[in-house]
Design an enzyme around this catalytic site. Sequence first.
Site, PDB file in Angstrom:
ATOM      1  N   MET A   1     -14.000  -3.360   6.842  1.00  0.00           N
ATOM      2  CA  MET A   1     -12.758  -2.595   6.808  1.00  0.00           C
ATOM      3  C   MET A   1     -12.965  -1.245   6.127  1.00  0.00           C
ATOM      4  O   MET A   1     -13.843  -1.077   5.293  1.00  0.00           O
ATOM      5  CB  MET A   1     -11.675  -3.388   6.106  1.00  0.00           C
ATOM      6  CG  MET A   1     -11.029  -4.450   6.984  1.00  0.00           C
ATOM      7  SD  MET A   1      -9.573  -5.171   6.211  1.00  0.00           S
ATOM      8  CE  MET A   1      -8.760  -5.869   7.653  1.00  0.00           C
TER       9      MET A   1
ATOM     10  N   ILE B   1     -12.754 -11.033   5.078  1.00  0.00           N
ATOM     11  CA  ILE B   1     -12.825 -10.272   3.834  1.00  0.00           C
ATOM     12  C   ILE B   1     -11.479 -10.203   3.138  1.00  0.00           C
ATOM     13  O   ILE B   1     -11.386 -10.315   1.911  1.00  0.00           O
ATOM     14  CB  ILE B   1     -13.361  -8.848   4.133  1.00  0.00           C
ATOM     15  CG1 ILE B   1     -14.868  -8.887   4.405  1.00  0.00           C
ATOM     16  CG2 ILE B   1     -13.053  -7.894   2.982  1.00  0.00           C
ATOM     17  CD1 ILE B   1     -15.452  -7.546   4.798  1.00  0.00           C
TER      18      ILE B   1
ATOM     19  N   GLU C   1     -14.813   0.624   9.757  1.00  0.00           N
ATOM     20  CA  GLU C   1     -14.035   0.642  10.995  1.00  0.00           C
ATOM     21  C   GLU C   1     -13.571   2.044  11.391  1.00  0.00           C
ATOM     22  O   GLU C   1     -13.382   2.330  12.570  1.00  0.00           O
ATOM     23  CB  GLU C   1     -12.823  -0.283  10.879  1.00  0.00           C
ATOM     24  CG  GLU C   1     -11.842   0.105   9.779  1.00  0.00           C
ATOM     25  CD  GLU C   1     -10.614  -0.794   9.765  1.00  0.00           C
ATOM     26  OE1 GLU C   1     -10.139  -1.171  10.850  1.00  0.00           O
ATOM     27  OE2 GLU C   1     -10.138  -1.109   8.667  1.00  0.00           O
TER      28      GLU C   1
ATOM     29  N   ILE D   1      -7.169  -3.087   0.048  1.00  0.00           N
ATOM     30  CA  ILE D   1      -8.587  -3.400  -0.162  1.00  0.00           C
ATOM     31  C   ILE D   1      -9.451  -2.169   0.060  1.00  0.00           C
ATOM     32  O   ILE D   1     -10.612  -2.141  -0.337  1.00  0.00           O
ATOM     33  CB  ILE D   1      -9.059  -4.552   0.737  1.00  0.00           C
ATOM     34  CG1 ILE D   1      -8.997  -4.156   2.215  1.00  0.00           C
ATOM     35  CG2 ILE D   1      -8.259  -5.818   0.475  1.00  0.00           C
ATOM     36  CD1 ILE D   1      -9.663  -5.172   3.126  1.00  0.00           C
ATOM     37  N   ASP D   2      -8.889  -1.121   0.696  1.00  0.00           N
ATOM     38  CA  ASP D   2      -9.674   0.088   0.954  1.00  0.00           C
ATOM     39  C   ASP D   2      -9.896   0.924  -0.302  1.00  0.00           C
ATOM     40  O   ASP D   2     -10.696   1.859  -0.285  1.00  0.00           O
ATOM     41  CB  ASP D   2      -8.976   0.948   2.012  1.00  0.00           C
ATOM     42  CG  ASP D   2      -9.033   0.322   3.394  1.00  0.00           C
ATOM     43  OD1 ASP D   2      -9.858  -0.591   3.591  1.00  0.00           O
ATOM     44  OD2 ASP D   2      -8.250   0.739   4.266  1.00  0.00           O
TER      45      ASP D   2
ATOM     46  N   GLY E   1       0.802  -1.214   0.000  1.00  0.00           N
ATOM     47  CA  GLY E   1       0.000   0.000   0.000  1.00  0.00           C
ATOM     48  C   GLY E   1       0.834   1.262   0.000  1.00  0.00           C
ATOM     49  O   GLY E   1       2.005   1.258  -0.408  1.00  0.00           O
ATOM     50  N   ASP E   2       0.244   2.352   0.512  1.00  0.00           N
ATOM     51  CA  ASP E   2       0.931   3.642   0.412  1.00  0.00           C
ATOM     52  C   ASP E   2       2.207   3.679   1.248  1.00  0.00           C
ATOM     53  O   ASP E   2       3.233   4.210   0.808  1.00  0.00           O
ATOM     54  CB  ASP E   2      -0.010   4.792   0.798  1.00  0.00           C
ATOM     55  CG  ASP E   2      -0.638   4.609   2.168  1.00  0.00           C
ATOM     56  OD1 ASP E   2      -0.444   3.546   2.788  1.00  0.00           O
ATOM     57  OD2 ASP E   2      -1.334   5.540   2.623  1.00  0.00           O
ATOM     58  N   GLY E   3       2.188   3.114   2.460  1.00  0.00           N
ATOM     59  CA  GLY E   3       3.405   3.081   3.261  1.00  0.00           C
ATOM     60  C   GLY E   3       4.499   2.260   2.607  1.00  0.00           C
ATOM     61  O   GLY E   3       5.672   2.650   2.594  1.00  0.00           O
TER      62      GLY E   3
END
Length: 527
Positions: free
Chosen positions: A338, A447, A391, A294-295, A264-266
């Site tokens: 999530m 999920i 969440e 997944i976000d 992801g971004d990190g």
Amino acid sequence: MYAHIRFKKLYERIWNARRKVKQRHVNSALTRAIAVGVAGVGAKWASDSALAEPMHTNIGLYLTNRLITDRTSLFNWLWGGDTLGSVIAKAPVFEIDNINHWKDQTEEIRNPLCDRDAPLNQNFTNSNEYVLLPPPTKNPHKDHPFHPAWFVRAGPREKIAFHPKQVKAAIVTCGGLCPGLNTVIQGLVRSLHHTYGVQKVYGIPFGYGGIYTRDWIDLNPYSVRAIHEQGGSFLGSSRGGWNLDAMMDALEAKGINHLYVIGGDGTHRGAEKLASEAKNRGLNLVVAGIPKTIDNDIPYLDFSFGYRTSVSEAIRAIKAANTEAIGAPNCIGLVKVMGRHAGFIAMQASIASRVVNCCLIPEMNIDKEKVLQYLKHRLDTKGHAVVVVAEGAGGTLCSAADQLGVDKSGNPILPDVGLWMKKQIKDYMMEEGMSYNLKYIDPTYMIRSVAADADDQLLCTLLANHAVHGAMAGFSGFTVGQLNHKFVYIPIREVTRQSRKVNTKSRMYCRMLLNTGQPDFTPDKNK
């Protein structure tokens, strides 16, 4: 008929159409949009023709490049220099760093695809081919300015930067799990082996830390033949373990010249630092990213891989909650999904499931009392309700009194919003003296831990293919994604500037409100 003749006829037709439009004093945005559409489609068609047919001259490719590189003249000509044309003409170009910028690559290396049968030996992307995204259209429903940009088009290049037999590639997965990780790993291995003939591919266990603390795994098409059917990561994944000097020393010692980073971004911020350090050291190493979350909160992308699978899995949980809700008197089915900072999963799963009556996401400004009053009204009138909460929605639902303290960075520690919401409903219904039932479902880890569905299997495979094409061409510090159905290379720095969030004035958000039937939960003081 050769491509340059087609270009000539195309230009003549566009010019004649523009002249007739001027004569009739038609200057609408729609007409100009059609003109650009014709030019874009025609340019692509003629460019494809130039690549697919034998040519006696390079004029077809020259004109293609003129359409791509001489953007200002082209769009000012089409729009007559008005505002929209000027914005498009001045759109920034997201250039990708290339190993040729710091290594003297005098030898021209032919892509192995040149020796394959047609059409594989003809289907190459031009070295300076760009795609304008988003599409050049004005939206009268949006008041924010239009900001297009030119992206490097993804795909195989006829000339590459590495001898395939000399390539040593490494693959690492970082961060949380996500549907499709194994498909990406498999796609990278297969593309390196089968498309380019690379023999040395390593898997790095458990994230960045595994680069310098663990034994690497030899990967080949046979060892990854069935991993796409499994959830999780074949290599293992973790957060942390960041040590730039230790990682670079380990990569250099192993002779790695391709590093594929999935995260992801990190994780991508780390990949950008690795690419920059490789350039500073003058190493024969390129770094390619494949964005994972997944976000779906990575900017520019249509979808990040795993997102659509996660939505499908969330719908299963929502349908179960609905079954419970309608199976008991005055019953509320509560589902937490999530979405720490972005509510895309909750929003789209709520729309697609067709049974949600209340959806709460982090981007909303929520008055808790209004939510509770609505749920009571729903039970009074319908006898059941289905609630989906992301969440991260606790950021506005919870008050300062609900916080569990602060972390080392000073950020508030919030309670689990699903369990917190369950307690709030219980306390409110008791105060109102109302008999009710509540069924709580938390499918969070279910999920993200499943195998990818058909859509994500396809997306993951193509992302992996294009990442390999980009790395073999010498690009570095880039990530690959699908924008407006086009695969492009994006500088990592552009996707890590900010996260994408749900726009609570967007059409999709309004569709969610229409489908759930929920009222406005905004606090009165903020209206």
